[in-house]
Every structure is written in C-alpha cells, then in structure tokens.
Design an enzyme around this catalytic site. Sequence first.
Site, mmCIF file in Angstrom:
data_model
loop_
_atom_site.group_PDB
_atom_site.id
_atom_site.type_symbol
_atom_site.label_atom_id
_atom_site.label_comp_id
_atom_site.label_asym_id
_atom_site.label_seq_id
_atom_site.Cartn_x
_atom_site.Cartn_y
_atom_site.Cartn_z
ATOM 1 N N GLU A 50 0.876 -1.164 0.000
ATOM 2 C CA GLU A 50 0.000 0.000 0.000
ATOM 3 C C GLU A 50 0.922 1.225 0.000
ATOM 4 O OE1 GLU A 50 -2.699 0.312 3.313
ATOM 5 O OE2 GLU A 50 -3.450 2.228 2.580
ATOM 6 N N ARG A 274 5.324 -12.582 9.833
ATOM 7 C CA ARG A 274 5.826 -11.218 9.696
ATOM 8 C C ARG A 274 7.212 -11.128 10.314
ATOM 9 N NH1 ARG A 274 2.218 -7.183 8.632
ATOM 10 N NH2 ARG A 274 3.243 -5.228 9.051
ATOM 11 N N LYS A 284 4.712 0.801 9.187
ATOM 12 C CA LYS A 284 4.771 2.075 8.469
ATOM 13 C C LYS A 284 4.125 3.190 9.278
ATOM 14 C CE LYS A 284 3.227 0.153 4.700
ATOM 15 N NZ LYS A 284 2.583 -0.069 3.398
HETATM 16 P P1 ATP Z 1 2.799 -1.956 7.788
HETATM 17 O O1 ATP Z 1 2.040 -2.416 8.967
HETATM 18 O O2 ATP Z 1 4.246 -1.734 8.050
HETATM 19 O O3 ATP Z 1 2.154 -0.813 7.083
HETATM 20 P P2 ATP Z 1 1.575 -3.597 5.883
HETATM 21 O O4 ATP Z 1 1.440 -5.070 5.967
HETATM 22 O O5 ATP Z 1 0.366 -2.783 6.103
HETATM 23 O O6 ATP Z 1 2.768 -3.181 6.785
HETATM 24 P P3 ATP Z 1 1.708 -3.467 3.048
HETATM 25 O O7 ATP Z 1 2.121 -2.334 2.224
HETATM 26 O O8 ATP Z 1 0.281 -3.840 3.057
HETATM 27 O O9 ATP Z 1 2.203 -3.172 4.506
HETATM 28 O O10 ATP Z 1 2.612 -4.738 2.755
HETATM 29 C C1 ATP Z 1 2.943 -5.241 1.485
HETATM 30 C C2 ATP Z 1 3.344 -6.684 1.642
HETATM 31 O O11 ATP Z 1 4.442 -6.811 2.530
HETATM 32 C C3 ATP Z 1 2.218 -7.502 2.227
HETATM 33 O O12 ATP Z 1 2.143 -8.719 1.529
HETATM 34 C C4 ATP Z 1 2.619 -7.714 3.654
HETATM 35 O O13 ATP Z 1 2.077 -8.895 4.154
HETATM 36 C C5 ATP Z 1 4.153 -7.726 3.554
HETATM 37 N N1 ATP Z 1 4.761 -7.283 4.814
HETATM 38 C C6 ATP Z 1 4.536 -6.121 5.470
HETATM 39 N N2 ATP Z 1 5.231 -6.077 6.626
HETATM 40 C C7 ATP Z 1 5.929 -7.233 6.694
HETATM 41 C C8 ATP Z 1 6.837 -7.791 7.661
HETATM 42 N N3 ATP Z 1 7.182 -7.143 8.783
HETATM 43 N N4 ATP Z 1 7.359 -9.015 7.404
HETATM 44 C C9 ATP Z 1 7.042 -9.674 6.274
HETATM 45 N N5 ATP Z 1 6.192 -9.208 5.336
HETATM 46 C C10 ATP Z 1 5.638 -8.004 5.527
HETATM 47 MG MG MG Z 2 -1.351 -2.414 5.251
#
Ligand code: ATP
Ligand code: MG
Length: 575
Positions: A50, A274, A284
Amino acid sequence: MNPSNTSTHADAGVPEEPESRPSNFVRDIILDDLKTNKFQGRVQTRFPPEPNGYLHIGHAKAICLDFGLADEFGGHTNLRFDDTNPSKEETEYVDSIMEDVMWLGFHWDGLFYASDYFEQLYAWAVQLIKAGKAYVDDLSADEIRKYRGTLTEPGKDSPFRNRPVEENLNLFERMRAGEFPDGSRTLRAKIDMASPNLNLRDPVMYRVLHTEHHRTGKNWCIYPMYDYAHGQSDSLERVTHSMCTLEFEDHRPLYNWFIQQLGIFPSQQIEFDRLNLTYTLLSKRKLLQLVQEKRVSGWDDPRMPTISGIRRRGYTPEAIRNFCGAIGVSKTNGSIELAMLEHFVREDLNKRAPRVMAVLRPLKVVIDNYPENQVEEMDAVNNPEDADAGTRKVPFSRVIYIEQDDFREDPPKQYFRLSPGREVRLRYGYFVTCTSLVKNDNDEVVEVHCTYDPATRGGNSPPDGRKVKATIHWVSAAHAVDAEVRLYENLFACEDPNRTSEGEDFTANLNPLSLEVLSECKVEPSLAVATAGSRYQFERLGYFCADRDSPAGKVVFNRTVALKDTWAKIEKKGK
Ligand code: ATP
Ligand code: MG
C-alpha cells in the site's frame, strides 16, 4: 544425461534438483502444485504494497519471497500498488517503493495499481447486488461495529439487510454519483452475521469518501475496502500463489467467498510470519510518526529500518537478500535478533568494501627523528579478501594522527597499544616508540612524541626480529581530509519497543544516544573523492558509507556497522 528430459522439466517449471536448495513451506507448496499441475505449471506472484509509507526490512522479506520463488521456477511477479485508501496514499511513496524494489535487485513483470481495477470492482459489486449477495447499509461505522457481535456472541442483522435488489442498485449508483456524504452509507457483502469468523459477518465492501485519489483524481467518491479489492486484484492478474503475512489468514475465507460468488480465477493465498526485529519497529504507521514528529531526519534517516534508511547507512542489497534467505519463513510470528542482520551486513561488506585508514578522534603524533618535509608513499592493500582489489599509495610524513583510544599514559594490563616507552607498528608505516607526551591545562594528552625505526618500512619486522604486540592505524596530518562521521546505535533502547508503560507510547523507548556526530575526523586522502553511497572498511573501526550531506565542505560518513570490538569485551570482563 538426456537433454530432452531436461527441457521437459524446464518447461514445467520444475527445477532439476529441488532438494539442493534450502526449502521452506511456501516453496514446498509451489513444488507440489507444479507436480500436480495445479495452475498448468504456472507460478505467478505479486508484491502488493500500500503506498502509504516507505518500505522497511519486513517488506524486503516479502519481496525476496515473492520475487525469489517466481524467479526460481521461471514464473512472473507483478508489482501492484494496493491503493484503495486515498487519504493516506501519495505518489512520493509509489516512487520510493519502485526505487527500493529495484535496488534490492528485483524486476517486476507487470506494474499495476488496484485503482486500475476500480471500474471492474464496481461492476462485480453490482453483480453481487443483483445476485442478492450485497446490500447498501445506512448504519454508521459505530453502529456496524456494535451490530457485529464478538468472538463469543453472534452479530445482529442490520435493519437494512433485506432491502430489495432494485433499491440497493439505485442507492449504490447514487453513492457513486456523489449524492451522499462521507460515512453515511456502505455497501456490504451479505454473508453470515453469526459466522464464527468475524470477517464473514457482512463485511463492508465500499465506503463513501469524498477524497481525491493520487491516480484517479476526482473520478470516484466511493472506494473499495482492501478486503474487497485484494483478492479480486490477485484474480484479475491470474496470480497463482498470493503470499501475505499471517494476520490475513482469517481473511482468506472472505477472499475465497468473493472469488466463488463471482466465479473468477482462484488465486491461492499462503500466509507466512511477519518479520520482527529487536531494537526496532516494522510498522509504516509508527515509522511515519517518527518522521512527522521529527524524531529522525526523514524516512531515509540511517537509523530507520526502512530500505532507504539502511541503504543510506551502507547496507548492501546482497546482505539483505542473504539475511532474508537465512531467516526463511514459518507459520508462527517471532522476533529476529538485529545482530543477525548486522552479521550478514558485515559478512558481505568484508568481501567487497575497500579498506582505508580513518581517524575518528584524532591525537597528534610527532615522529621526531623523521625528516621534516619528507613524504613517503606507502603501499596499502585495498582488500585482503579480494586479490583483484589491488593496492594504493598512502602518504606518510613526520606528523600523523592516531586514535586517542590507541594511546594510554598509564596502560592497564593487556593494553598493548601506544604508551610511554612502548613500541607499536603503524600499519603500512613503521615501528614507532613513544618517547614523551604533551598535556594541556586540563591534564589531557594533546600531543605524543615518538621515534621511528627506518628498518621497519612498510610496517615490516626489523632484521633483529623484534616483535610488537599492536598495530594501529594513522593518517598523515599534512595530507588528511577533514570528515564528519556519524555513529549510530540502535534506534530504540529496548529489545521490544512496543512494550511501554501505561500512558506512554512507543516513542518513550527511543534511544537518546542513537546518533553521535564526530566532526573533527581525519581520513586518508583517497577519500576526498568518495561519492555518496560508497562503502569502506575503516581499518579496525568498522564499515562506513559516504553520505550525500557535506556540511562545510567536509566529507560525511555514516557508520554502517562496527567491527567486533574485542578490546571492549576484555575491558568488560575485567570490571
Ligand atoms: P505496515 O504495517 O508496516 O504498514 P503492511 O502489511 O500494512 O505493513 P503493506 O504495504 O500492506 O504493509 O505490505 C505489502 C506486503 O508486505 C504484504 O504482503 C505484507 O504482508 C508484507 N509485509 C509487510 N510487513 C511485513 C513484515 N514485517 N514481514 C514480512 N512481510 C511483511
Ligand atoms: Mg497495510
């Protein structure tokens, strides 16, 4: 060996010796699917960020998995921006994400945006309404929450749940046309308000949001929820293996429900753990807070766990990929030691970083018996780990700088570096013996005097076979380049920054000593032309990376990671 067999295998995407690589459960699922020809031998993955912030090292784990597995099996990977939430998304983030993925060494096949699918998603929503599987609800967000029930209690039907199809179609069209204010109405899937899985209790598919979108502008004032857009976006791209983190496990039945109702391509979602790292945060939202509150200099502050931060700090893409390969994936969330990541950084830089001499806290040393105005060009090895890296010349002269730490007036036991009467080796220089010292009014040593032995040129042992116990680095004073060096420690003072006392937020755990700036450093002349991003090993100190900043014409270096400090350990033990 039979060449025709080989090509059959390659066509099917099955590697010849799957056992020779370290496997993981996601890879095993793909191998099985290839064996059973589940997706006609296709492997199509995607990385779906995102664009609401910069990528962090946790995303690197997902990227390595998504791109790595597709690459291994001759498949394809799309980069898809899941941009369904216009109030938090920006083009700046889109650009940084593309830069970071490329920097990690991966290339996407298709570049897509969930917003490309808004029209199709809308059409599918209409299809679901017509099938009696979706309805317009007038409950507010708060009311919807109250009606949802809990893990132990079933939810309650909304009074609007049984609206006739025609009325739903009419209202949904008017939602799109902009007739209703934000939050006034939603479109919900009609599934089961008593489902044990809360995600299936008539989840919201669309909300009214009169906000401009970074790509679609003012075209839309209703936006699909992530849970409605994600699975269908995968399906539209004919993604075979859709990897995501464990928190989406409970959402999978919902994604499958939409796919079934619509009769579209069934992408398979696989959840993995994760990445969490000690002494830092991978969210983020929280990283954005640090940027907004100016706790760090920006998303690419070298203390940040963002890809842009660790790039600026001097981490290499290879080190990050090796780390991600080593931690693998599993089905349970845990926490990885930051020290492990640092280990991979050191291991990689050890192979590739040229060695140079730099003095961070200079102490002036005058070599009294060395001819004034004489300068010798000493041969120095660029990288003992890489024979092709060659040698360079380092100027040596009568006045040099050494580290303050490499001199003690009263050396403790086991301290073998320079002290009155003691002889040490200057790396690539000479053996020198300390003869006297000069102090200032505060009783601090400000200058040390030595003599050198001309028979030890290059730092070699003299003919009499005399040995010294320490070798120290130095920089010729007349030739030194002024530098600023930024030393970084962990961004947070405790292993798990999410653990806070009552009334405090995670910023209470920030490490106040995470940055130390040394502005009087002296580095060897070859570093005058160091370009931003160049990485070095400062001999005996650690790995450093030239920064783009150059205050007052100085070269600036970020400490990437320290070398293991054996002296610190000895000193600690002695206490
Ligand atoms: P954040 O909470 O940091 O915003 P998010 O999961 O909302 O993380 P996205 O932009 O939706 O962030 O993530 C893109 C991809 O990266 C998704 O498939 C998500 O599952 C993966 N991802 C995000 N954070 C991690 C992490 N700490 N470890 C492994 N994969 C991750
Ligand atoms: Mg997200």
